[in-house]
Design a protein around this motif. Structure first.
Motif, PDB file in Angstrom:
ATOM      1  N   UNK A  80       0.816  -1.191   0.000  1.00  0.00           N
ATOM      2  CA  UNK A  80       0.000   0.000   0.000  1.00  0.00           C
ATOM      3  C   UNK A  80       0.863   1.260   0.000  1.00  0.00           C
ATOM      4  N   UNK A  81       2.007   1.217   0.673  1.00  0.00           N
ATOM      5  CA  UNK A  81       2.876   2.395   0.752  1.00  0.00           C
ATOM      6  C   UNK A  81       3.444   2.742  -0.606  1.00  0.00           C
ATOM      7  N   UNK A  82       3.706   1.741  -1.434  1.00  0.00           N
ATOM      8  CA  UNK A  82       4.278   2.006  -2.753  1.00  0.00           C
ATOM      9  C   UNK A  82       3.228   2.601  -3.687  1.00  0.00           C
ATOM     10  N   UNK A  83       1.989   2.153  -3.594  1.00  0.00           N
ATOM     11  CA  UNK A  83       0.921   2.722  -4.418  1.00  0.00           C
ATOM     12  C   UNK A  83       0.600   4.143  -4.000  1.00  0.00           C
ATOM     13  N   UNK A  84       0.720   4.434  -2.709  1.00  0.00           N
ATOM     14  CA  UNK A  84       0.443   5.761  -2.182  1.00  0.00           C
ATOM     15  C   UNK A  84       1.735   6.558  -2.224  1.00  0.00           C
ATOM     16  N   UNK A  85       1.718   7.684  -2.891  1.00  0.00           N
ATOM     17  CA  UNK A  85       2.935   8.485  -3.069  1.00  0.00           C
ATOM     18  C   UNK A  85       3.001   9.608  -2.042  1.00  0.00           C
ATOM     19  N   UNK A  86       4.129  10.281  -1.986  1.00  0.00           N
ATOM     20  CA  UNK A  86       4.292  11.467  -1.167  1.00  0.00           C
ATOM     21  C   UNK A  86       4.431  11.185   0.314  1.00  0.00           C
ATOM     22  N   UNK A  87       4.001  12.165   1.122  1.00  0.00           N
ATOM     23  CA  UNK A  87       4.135  12.071   2.581  1.00  0.00           C
ATOM     24  C   UNK A  87       3.360  10.899   3.154  1.00  0.00           C
ATOM     25  N   UNK A  88       2.158  10.658   2.626  1.00  0.00           N
ATOM     26  CA  UNK A  88       1.354   9.550   3.137  1.00  0.00           C
ATOM     27  C   UNK A  88       2.055   8.213   2.882  1.00  0.00           C
ATOM     28  N   UNK A  89       2.626   8.043   1.692  1.00  0.00           N
ATOM     29  CA  UNK A  89       3.360   6.816   1.386  1.00  0.00           C
ATOM     30  C   UNK A  89       4.562   6.629   2.293  1.00  0.00           C
ATOM     31  N   UNK A  90       5.284   7.731   2.566  1.00  0.00           N
ATOM     32  CA  UNK A  90       6.442   7.638   3.459  1.00  0.00           C
ATOM     33  C   UNK A  90       6.028   7.296   4.882  1.00  0.00           C
TER      34      UNK A  90
ATOM     35  N   UNK B 211      12.608   6.300  -1.175  1.00  0.00           N
ATOM     36  CA  UNK B 211      11.976   7.598  -0.954  1.00  0.00           C
ATOM     37  C   UNK B 211      11.912   8.399  -2.239  1.00  0.00           C
ATOM     38  N   UNK B 212      12.970   8.345  -3.040  1.00  0.00           N
ATOM     39  CA  UNK B 212      12.959   9.059  -4.323  1.00  0.00           C
ATOM     40  C   UNK B 212      11.868   8.500  -5.233  1.00  0.00           C
TER      41      UNK B 212
ATOM     42  N   UNK C  46       8.221   8.452 -11.699  1.00  0.00           N
ATOM     43  CA  UNK C  46       8.875   7.721 -12.775  1.00  0.00           C
ATOM     44  C   UNK C  46       8.703   6.229 -12.496  1.00  0.00           C
ATOM     45  N   UNK C  47       8.124   5.490 -13.430  1.00  0.00           N
ATOM     46  CA  UNK C  47       7.943   4.057 -13.185  1.00  0.00           C
ATOM     47  C   UNK C  47       9.282   3.326 -13.114  1.00  0.00           C
ATOM     48  N   UNK C  48       9.356   2.370 -12.226  1.00  0.00           N
ATOM     49  CA  UNK C  48      10.587   1.603 -12.029  1.00  0.00           C
ATOM     50  C   UNK C  48      10.956   0.831 -13.299  1.00  0.00           C
ATOM     51  N   UNK C  49       9.960   0.365 -14.035  1.00  0.00           N
ATOM     52  CA  UNK C  49      10.230  -0.388 -15.261  1.00  0.00           C
ATOM     53  C   UNK C  49      10.966   0.471 -16.284  1.00  0.00           C
ATOM     54  N   UNK C  50      10.640   1.753 -16.360  1.00  0.00           N
ATOM     55  CA  UNK C  50      11.321   2.650 -17.289  1.00  0.00           C
ATOM     56  C   UNK C  50      12.784   2.821 -16.898  1.00  0.00           C
ATOM     57  N   UNK C  51      13.046   2.929 -15.612  1.00  0.00           N
ATOM     58  CA  UNK C  51      14.417   3.073 -15.132  1.00  0.00           C
ATOM     59  C   UNK C  51      15.215   1.806 -15.434  1.00  0.00           C
ATOM     60  N   UNK C  52      14.625   0.643 -15.153  1.00  0.00           N
ATOM     61  CA  UNK C  52      15.311  -0.626 -15.417  1.00  0.00           C
ATOM     62  C   UNK C  52      15.558  -0.811 -16.910  1.00  0.00           C
ATOM     63  N   UNK C  53      14.599  -0.432 -17.735  1.00  0.00           N
ATOM     64  CA  UNK C  53      14.761  -0.551 -19.184  1.00  0.00           C
ATOM     65  C   UNK C  53      15.915   0.323 -19.668  1.00  0.00           C
ATOM     66  N   UNK C  54      15.987   1.545 -19.173  1.00  0.00           N
ATOM     67  CA  UNK C  54      17.067   2.450 -19.565  1.00  0.00           C
ATOM     68  C   UNK C  54      18.412   1.909 -19.097  1.00  0.00           C
ATOM     69  N   UNK C  55      18.487   1.400 -17.864  1.00  0.00           N
ATOM     70  CA  UNK C  55      19.742   0.831 -17.367  1.00  0.00           C
ATOM     71  C   UNK C  55      20.188  -0.357 -18.214  1.00  0.00           C
TER      72      UNK C  55
END
Length: 133
Positions: free
Chosen positions: A1-11, A44-45, A51-60
Motif C-alpha cells: 500500500x505504501x508504494x501505491x500511495x505516493x508522497x508524505x502519506x506513502x512515506x 523515498x525518491x 517515474x515508473x521503475x520499469x522505465x528506469x530498469x529498461x534504460x539501465x
C-alpha cells in the motif's frame, strides 16, 4: 500500500510498516525491513518522483548493452555518443538527409570540428521534409 500511495502519506505508511516489521519476531520481515532501510534513499525518491521503475530498469539495461557495444573503443566520448544517439533523442544530420537534429547538443559536444550541417535548435518530428535539390 505504501508504494501505491505516493508522497508524505506513502512515506508515513512505509515508516509504520518498517517499525512493525522490526518489532515482529518473524525473521523474514526483520531482514526485509533491514534491506529496505539500507535502500531507503532510493525508495523515498521513487515515492516522491512519478517515474515508473520499469522505465528506469529498461534504460539501465539499454545503457549496459551500449557499454558492451562500446568495448574496445578508445575514448569514453564514443560511449557518450552512442548513448546520445540511442537514448538521448539526438538525431544528427546525415549526408543526403534534410532532417535537422532533434535537440541541441550539450555545450562542447561533439568534441572537435563540426561541419555545421543541420540546425540544432529545430526539432526532428519524424516527418520527412522536402529536400531542396
Amino acid at each position: 500500500m505504501a508504494i501505491k500511495t505516493k508522497g508524505d502519506l506513502g512515506l508515513s505508511l512505509l515508516e509504520r510498516w518498517l517499525s512493525w516489521a522490526a518489532r515482529s519476531r518473524i525473521s523474514s520481515f526483520v531482514e526485509l525491513a533491514r534491506k529496505i532501510r539500507r535502500d531507503r534513499p532510493g525508495i523515498e525518491a521513487a515515492l516522491w518522483e512519478n517515474v515508473p521503475y520499469a522505465l528506469i530498469e529498461s534504460t539501465n539495461t539499454k545503457l549496459r548493452l551500449l557499454q558492451r557495444m562500446a568495448f574496445g573503443l578508445k575514448e569514453p566520448e564514443h560511449l557518450v555518443a552512442l548513448a546520445l544517439l540511442a537514448r538521448g533523442g539526438y538525431c544528427p544530420p546525415l549526408p543526403g538527409s534534410c532532417r535537422p537534429p532533434v535537440a541541441p547538443l550539450p555545450s562542447g559536444w561533439p568534441p572537435g570540428p563540426t561541419d555545421g550541417a543541420g540546425d540544432p535548435e529545430k526539432s526532428c518530428s519524424g516527418a520527412k521534409s522536402e529536400c531542396p535539390r
